[in-house]
Each structure stands twice: as structure tokens, then as C-alpha cells.
Motif scaffolding. Structure first.
Motif, mmCIF file in Angstrom:
data_model
loop_
_atom_site.group_PDB
_atom_site.id
_atom_site.type_symbol
_atom_site.label_atom_id
_atom_site.label_comp_id
_atom_site.label_asym_id
_atom_site.label_seq_id
_atom_site.Cartn_x
_atom_site.Cartn_y
_atom_site.Cartn_z
ATOM 1 N N VAL A 42 8.087 -3.016 18.177
ATOM 2 C CA VAL A 42 6.908 -3.416 18.552
ATOM 3 C C VAL A 42 6.326 -2.536 19.862
ATOM 4 N N LYS A 46 2.277 -3.589 23.205
ATOM 5 C CA LYS A 46 1.955 -4.649 22.050
ATOM 6 C C LYS A 46 3.004 -5.857 22.544
ATOM 7 N N LEU A 50 2.734 -9.852 23.200
ATOM 8 C CA LEU A 50 3.488 -10.766 22.057
ATOM 9 C C LEU A 50 4.182 -11.759 23.156
ATOM 10 N N SER A 72 11.667 -7.015 19.300
ATOM 11 C CA SER A 72 10.901 -8.044 19.372
ATOM 12 C C SER A 72 11.782 -9.445 19.213
ATOM 13 N N PHE A 139 5.766 -14.473 13.636
ATOM 14 C CA PHE A 139 5.791 -12.915 13.872
ATOM 15 C C PHE A 139 5.804 -12.149 12.679
ATOM 16 N N ASP A 141 6.225 -8.470 10.776
ATOM 17 C CA ASP A 141 6.341 -7.218 11.173
ATOM 18 C C ASP A 141 7.208 -6.555 10.371
ATOM 19 N N LEU A 167 1.097 -14.320 14.150
ATOM 20 C CA LEU A 167 1.007 -12.961 14.878
ATOM 21 C C LEU A 167 1.443 -11.883 14.442
ATOM 22 N N ASP A 169 1.743 -7.716 13.410
ATOM 23 C CA ASP A 169 1.619 -6.445 14.180
ATOM 24 C C ASP A 169 1.310 -5.419 13.051
ATOM 25 N N ASN A 170 0.834 -4.235 13.537
ATOM 26 C CA ASN A 170 0.316 -3.245 12.771
ATOM 27 C C ASN A 170 -0.860 -3.407 11.861
ATOM 28 N N LEU A 207 -2.781 -6.051 17.138
ATOM 29 C CA LEU A 207 -2.127 -7.533 16.756
ATOM 30 C C LEU A 207 -3.066 -8.325 16.232
ATOM 31 N N GLU A 208 -3.135 -9.117 15.211
ATOM 32 C CA GLU A 208 -4.000 -10.102 14.690
ATOM 33 C C GLU A 208 -3.193 -11.553 14.961
ATOM 34 N N LYS A 209 -3.910 -12.449 15.700
ATOM 35 C CA LYS A 209 -3.394 -13.839 15.945
ATOM 36 C C LYS A 209 -4.106 -14.820 15.253
#
Ligand SMILES: O=C(NCCNC(=O)c1cc(-c2ccc(F)cc2)cc(O)c1O)c1cc(O)ncn1
Ligand SMILES: [Mg+2]
Length: 214
Positions: A42, A46, A50, A72, A139, A141, A167, A169-170, A207-209
Motif C-alpha cells: 500500500v 496511502k 490507513l 500493511s 482492509f 487489498d 477500507l 485500496d486501489n 482509498l475508499e472508506k
């Protein structure tokens, strides 16, 4: 015989990081990826986002989908309260073997349960295998086309509770269009995008939370 990139990354950790010091492990991997070879951790930019989400949520139970080399995993586990548990799923046995050693070098093996296998197979077994009721933080990923099916699976298995945080990633690069479409339009989630860059590059990513509303 030729070593793999994860093996070279582990060698850099064992050479440059202090045993039992998670921050030095994170720093050694970031240095390796900036100065020697790009790798799909990550990353530090980013990674700071996190860290702030983990600190804010202060989770007792965490699920990480896609361990890779454990970068991560180490970032998250180093921020968890004493009795908290992080379960991380990795499909690729070679990556899992390296990740175990990276996590051990950081001295975090007591907080982490690394499971080798496909997320789709293990998500339905989480309760019976680990006595987990729900996850406070997930998370995502791993394979980008698994984010959506695995999120739906977690919903169906009752692994998310009101307030659980996802959360991802990408979400820009490589991109997870079907996941973003679902999570941003579903009345069951409240989402927030954190603009950033693809690890160790200037390429746009983020990142989308998302908070599960129950
Ligand atoms: O988890 C598994 N692969 C890594 C997923 N992660 C990624 O693919 C990933 C890729 C990139 C990336 C971005 C730009 C680019 F040019 C190349 C790669 C970045 C990231 O930050 C990732 O996280 C996996 C393996 C397998 O064999 N079976 C089931 N799952
Ligand atoms: Mg990633």
C-alpha cells in the motif's frame, strides 16, 4: 537459482530493520521499493491514511484481504490495542511464506493470524474457525475483481455490524469500478474517497472508506 521479489524484499527487511520494531520494518520496505524495486505494498503515502483510519476505529477485530508481503499487516497490527486480532488472507503460498517472516521480524505474530487460501472460501468460515462474530475493520487489498463479491459475501455471512468500516485500496489504479459503483450507491453504506497516489509513484490512486449502516 533466481530469487523472487518478495524474497529480495524480506532480505532487505532482515538486513535493514530492527527485530521487534514494526516502524523500522515499514521503513525498510518503503526504502527497498523506492530505491530498488517497485512492489504492490500500500506504500507510505496511502499507508498514512490507513494508519489514521486504524487509529480512529481502534478495532478489536480486523480482516485484511490480500496480505502480499505483510507490509500493511505490520502497519495495522502495530496500531492495534493489546487484545485485538488481525486475520489476513493470502492466496499465493509464496507470498504467504514471506509475509509470515516479515510479520515475525516485526514481532507482531501474536496479533496476526495469516490464513492461506481464497477469500471466497474462507469468509464463510470465519465465525467457526476464529470465533469471530463481526469485523470492526476490513482492509480490501486483494484481487480487484474480488472486492465486490467478497463484500456481498461478508454481508450475507453477517460479518459486518452497524458501524463496521471497509477500507479499500486501489479504487482508481488498478481500479475497482463495480465495487465503487455498488458501495457508493448502496443505502447500506456511507462512503468517503481519500485521494492519493499509487504506491511509490505519481500515478493517481486512492482509498475508499465506507461505513456499514446495518
Ligand atoms: O491478492 C492477490 N494479488 C495481489 C492483489 N493486489 C494487486 O493486484 C495490486 C496491484 C497493483 C498494481 C498497480 C499498478 C500496476 F501497474 C500493477 C499492479 C497495486 C496494488 O496496490 C495492488 O494491491 C492475489 C493473487 C492471487 O494469485 N490470487 C488471489 N489474489
Ligand atoms: Mg493494493
Amino acid at each position: 537459482t533466481q530469487t523472487t521479489r518478495p524474497q529480495r524484499m524480506l532480505a532487505a527487511v532482515q538486513k535493514n530493520a530492527t527485530r521487534g520494531d514494526p516502524r523500522s520494518v515499514v521503513k525498510a520496505i518503503d526504502q527497498f521499493c523506492r530505491q530498488k524495486e517497485w512492489a504492490m505494498n500500500v506504500g507510505d503515502e496511502k499507508g498514512c491514511i490507513l494508519d489514521s483510519v486504524v487509529t480512529e476505529v481502534n478495532p478489536e477485530t480486523v480482516l485484511e484481504l490480500g496480505t502480499y508481503c505483510g507490509y500493511s499487516t505490520v502497519r495495522i497490527a502495530s496500531l492495534l490495542p493489546p487484545q485485538a486480532k488481525l486475520i489476513t488472507l493470502e492466496f499465493n503460498p509464496g507470498n504467504a511464506a514471506i509475509a509470515r517472516q516479515v510479520i515475525a521480524w516485526a514481532g507482531l505474530e501474536d496479533k496476526v493470524e495469516l490464513v492461506e487460501g481464497a477469500s471466497g472460501d474462507f469468509i464463510p468460515k470465519m465465525k467457526e474457525m476464529f470465533g469471530i462474530k463481526t469485523f470492526d475493520l476490513v482492509f480490501l487489498d486483494h484481487w480487484k475483481d474480488r472486492y465486490l463479491p467478497d463484500t456481498k459475501l461478508m454481508e450475507e455471512c453477517g460479518l459486518l455490524r452497524k458501524g463496521s468500516i471497509l477500507l479499500a485500496d486501489n479504487v482508481i489504479c488498478p481500479g475497482t469500478p463495480d465495487y465503487l459503483e455498488y458501495i457508493r450507491n448502496s443505502p447500506r453504506y456511507k462512503s468517503q474517497f481519500f485521494k492519493s497516489h499509487l504506491e511509490y509513484t505519481k500515478v493517481e490512486d486512492g482509498l475508499e472508506k465506507s461505513i456499514f449502516l446495518g
